[in-house]
Design an enzyme around this catalytic site. Structure first.
Site, PDB file in Angstrom:
ATOM      1  N   ASP A 126     -13.432   6.970 -44.377  1.00 45.91           N
ATOM      2  CA  ASP A 126     -12.161   6.658 -43.850  1.00 45.91           C
ATOM      3  C   ASP A 126     -11.342   7.947 -44.193  1.00 45.91           C
ATOM      4  O   ASP A 126     -11.452   8.780 -45.267  1.00 45.91           O
ATOM      5  CB  ASP A 126     -11.294   5.406 -44.512  1.00 45.91           C
ATOM      6  N   SER A 132      -9.361  -0.966 -52.054  1.00 42.51           N
ATOM      7  CA  SER A 132      -8.127  -1.916 -52.328  1.00 42.51           C
ATOM      8  C   SER A 132      -8.660  -3.562 -52.305  1.00 42.51           C
ATOM      9  O   SER A 132      -7.881  -4.328 -52.580  1.00 42.51           O
ATOM     10  CB  SER A 132      -7.200  -2.025 -51.019  1.00 42.51           C
ATOM     11  N   ASN A 149     -18.022   3.566 -42.720  1.00 49.17           N
ATOM     12  CA  ASN A 149     -17.495   4.831 -42.091  1.00 49.17           C
ATOM     13  C   ASN A 149     -16.997   5.335 -43.157  1.00 49.17           C
ATOM     14  O   ASN A 149     -16.398   4.634 -44.456  1.00 49.17           O
ATOM     15  CB  ASN A 149     -16.201   4.607 -41.130  1.00 49.17           C
ATOM     16  N   ASN A 166     -16.772  -2.554 -46.159  1.00 44.73           N
ATOM     17  CA  ASN A 166     -15.747  -3.223 -46.854  1.00 44.73           C
ATOM     18  C   ASN A 166     -15.749  -4.466 -47.410  1.00 44.73           C
ATOM     19  O   ASN A 166     -15.537  -5.074 -48.496  1.00 44.73           O
ATOM     20  CB  ASN A 166     -14.423  -3.048 -46.055  1.00 44.73           C
ATOM     21  N   ASP A 189      -0.237  -1.697 -47.299  1.00 46.58           N
ATOM     22  CA  ASP A 189      -1.332  -0.978 -46.306  1.00 46.58           C
ATOM     23  C   ASP A 189      -2.403  -2.229 -45.913  1.00 46.58           C
ATOM     24  O   ASP A 189      -3.099  -2.715 -46.752  1.00 46.58           O
ATOM     25  CB  ASP A 189      -2.130   0.006 -47.069  1.00 46.58           C
ATOM     26  N   GLU A 249     -19.235  -3.173 -35.463  1.00 44.98           N
ATOM     27  CA  GLU A 249     -19.195  -1.470 -35.511  1.00 44.98           C
ATOM     28  C   GLU A 249     -20.499  -1.102 -35.562  1.00 44.98           C
ATOM     29  O   GLU A 249     -20.965  -0.262 -35.813  1.00 44.98           O
ATOM     30  CB  GLU A 249     -18.577  -1.180 -36.722  1.00 44.98           C
ATOM     31  N   GLY A 293      -8.525  -7.870 -42.750  1.00 39.90           N
ATOM     32  CA  GLY A 293      -9.495  -8.562 -42.264  1.00 39.90           C
ATOM     33  C   GLY A 293     -10.881  -8.357 -42.909  1.00 39.90           C
ATOM     34  O   GLY A 293     -11.626  -9.718 -42.985  1.00 39.90           O
ATOM     35  N   ASP A 294     -11.062  -7.458 -43.445  1.00 40.93           N
ATOM     36  CA  ASP A 294     -12.768  -7.181 -44.292  1.00 40.93           C
ATOM     37  C   ASP A 294     -12.376  -7.980 -45.528  1.00 40.93           C
ATOM     38  O   ASP A 294     -13.442  -8.721 -45.700  1.00 40.93           O
ATOM     39  CB  ASP A 294     -12.941  -5.685 -44.582  1.00 40.93           C
TER      40      ASP A 294
END
Ligand code: RIB
Length: 304
Positions: free
Chosen positions: A14, A289, A12, A44, A244, A141, A249-250
């Site tokens: 973001d 990140s 996706n 990710n 952030d 997803e 989780g990724d």
């Protein structure tokens, strides 16, 4: 030996707004900053695994639009194999409007577009690479029939599987049974197990159908709890300055996949995944990140 990881998953773009606090329903608040960047749980996780040193192949779909171009550019920069990515002629690339408040908490809407049009033929095209992989990793997803198909394709070839059941959704028990590792957060665990009012351990245990399976429940600042038929334990995480939490989780799943693929024992693999996620939350954004291997090794060493 370099870990070989195949990810059947989502991309996706973001669209992230940073603000003091989230708007209430019907309310307008002013944001401080807006950033467009690469995201999507599957992508990710692929970026995290690649930065940690794995050989990563991504199977998925993006549209024939500028966001699809961003996906390809991101994967090429990260050294991810894009040979099995399809530019879907009819569906737009997935997008995710995201709000992040000053505590680092996030809320996300996903409009999954091309991610929901992955076909069995896309997975079949990569059959040889799946057979050679150490781990096949997937999330929720993409269309659920392809989650099942990817897990079956791996299991048929004797390849270990990780199912990250995110975002929360219901899957048939026979699909969950195809995963060697299941990695929900607490909300996802409640939805997947269909059981509320239980401890994380009880709910996780209810997902186990055979000896070889492990549920690893991510617990945010508390770390992660693993549950097997014969054992359980909590692996604490690292105290960091949270900027952030989006993508944590990724980062965890990318880190776990690499560590397991490298043959690390379960508790060590979870500590490695915790360190990857802890570093991720100290920076804004999702894919950008993700930490590199040296940073994760340094954080782990600092705890010894
Ligand atoms: O897990 C974070 C991701 O969830 C974001 O990158 C967003 O795209 C959604 O998929």
């Amino acid at each position: 030996m370099t870990a070989k990881i195949v990810i059947v998953g989502s991309f996706n773009t973001d669209l992230t707004s940073y603000m003091e606090r989230m708007p209430r329903p019907g309310e307008t608040v002013s944001g401080r900053k807006f950033v467009t960047g690469p995201g999507g749980k599957g992508s990710n996780q692929a970026v995290a695994a690649a930065r940690l040193g794995a050989d990563v192949t991504f199977i998925g779909r993006v549209g024939q639009d500028v966001f699809g171009d961003l996906a390809l550019k991101t994967w090429e920069q990260e050294g991810i194999n894009t040979r099995y990515v399809v530019r879907d002629p009819e569906h737009a690339t997935g997008v995710a409007p995201i709000f992040v408040d000053d505590t680092g908490e996030n809320s996300i809407v996903v409009v999954l577009g091309a991610n929901l049009n992955i076909q069995a033929a896309d997975v079949d095209a990569a059959a040889d690479l799946i057979a050679q992989a150490d781990i096949v990793l997937t999330q929720l997803e993409i269309n659920y029939d392809m989650v099942a198909y990817a897990l079956q394709a791996a299991k048929r070839r004797g390849v270990k599987t990780i199912l990250n059941p995110a975002p929360a959704g219901h899957l048939p028990a026979e699909v969950v049974a195809l995963a060697d590792f299941i990695t929900p957060n607490e909300t996802e665990l409640e939805v997947l197990s269909g059981k509320s009012g239980l401890t994380a351990e009880q709910a996780a245990r209810s997902l186990l159908t055979h000896d070889g399976q492990t549920v690893v429940v991510t617990l945010g600042a508390q770390g992660a709890q693993y549950v097997r038929q014969d054992a359980t334990g909590v692996i604490p995480t690292f105290k960091v300055n949270v900027v952030d939490t989006t993508g944590a989780g990724d980062a965890f799943n990318g880190g776990l996949a690499v560590a397991l693929a490298e043959g690390k024992p379960l508790t060590e693999a979870i500590a490695f995944a915790n360190a990857t996620a802890a570093l991720c939350v100290t920076r804004p954004g999702t894919a950008p990140s993700m930490p590199c291997r040296d940073e994760v090794e340094a954080l782990l060493a600092s705890a010894k």
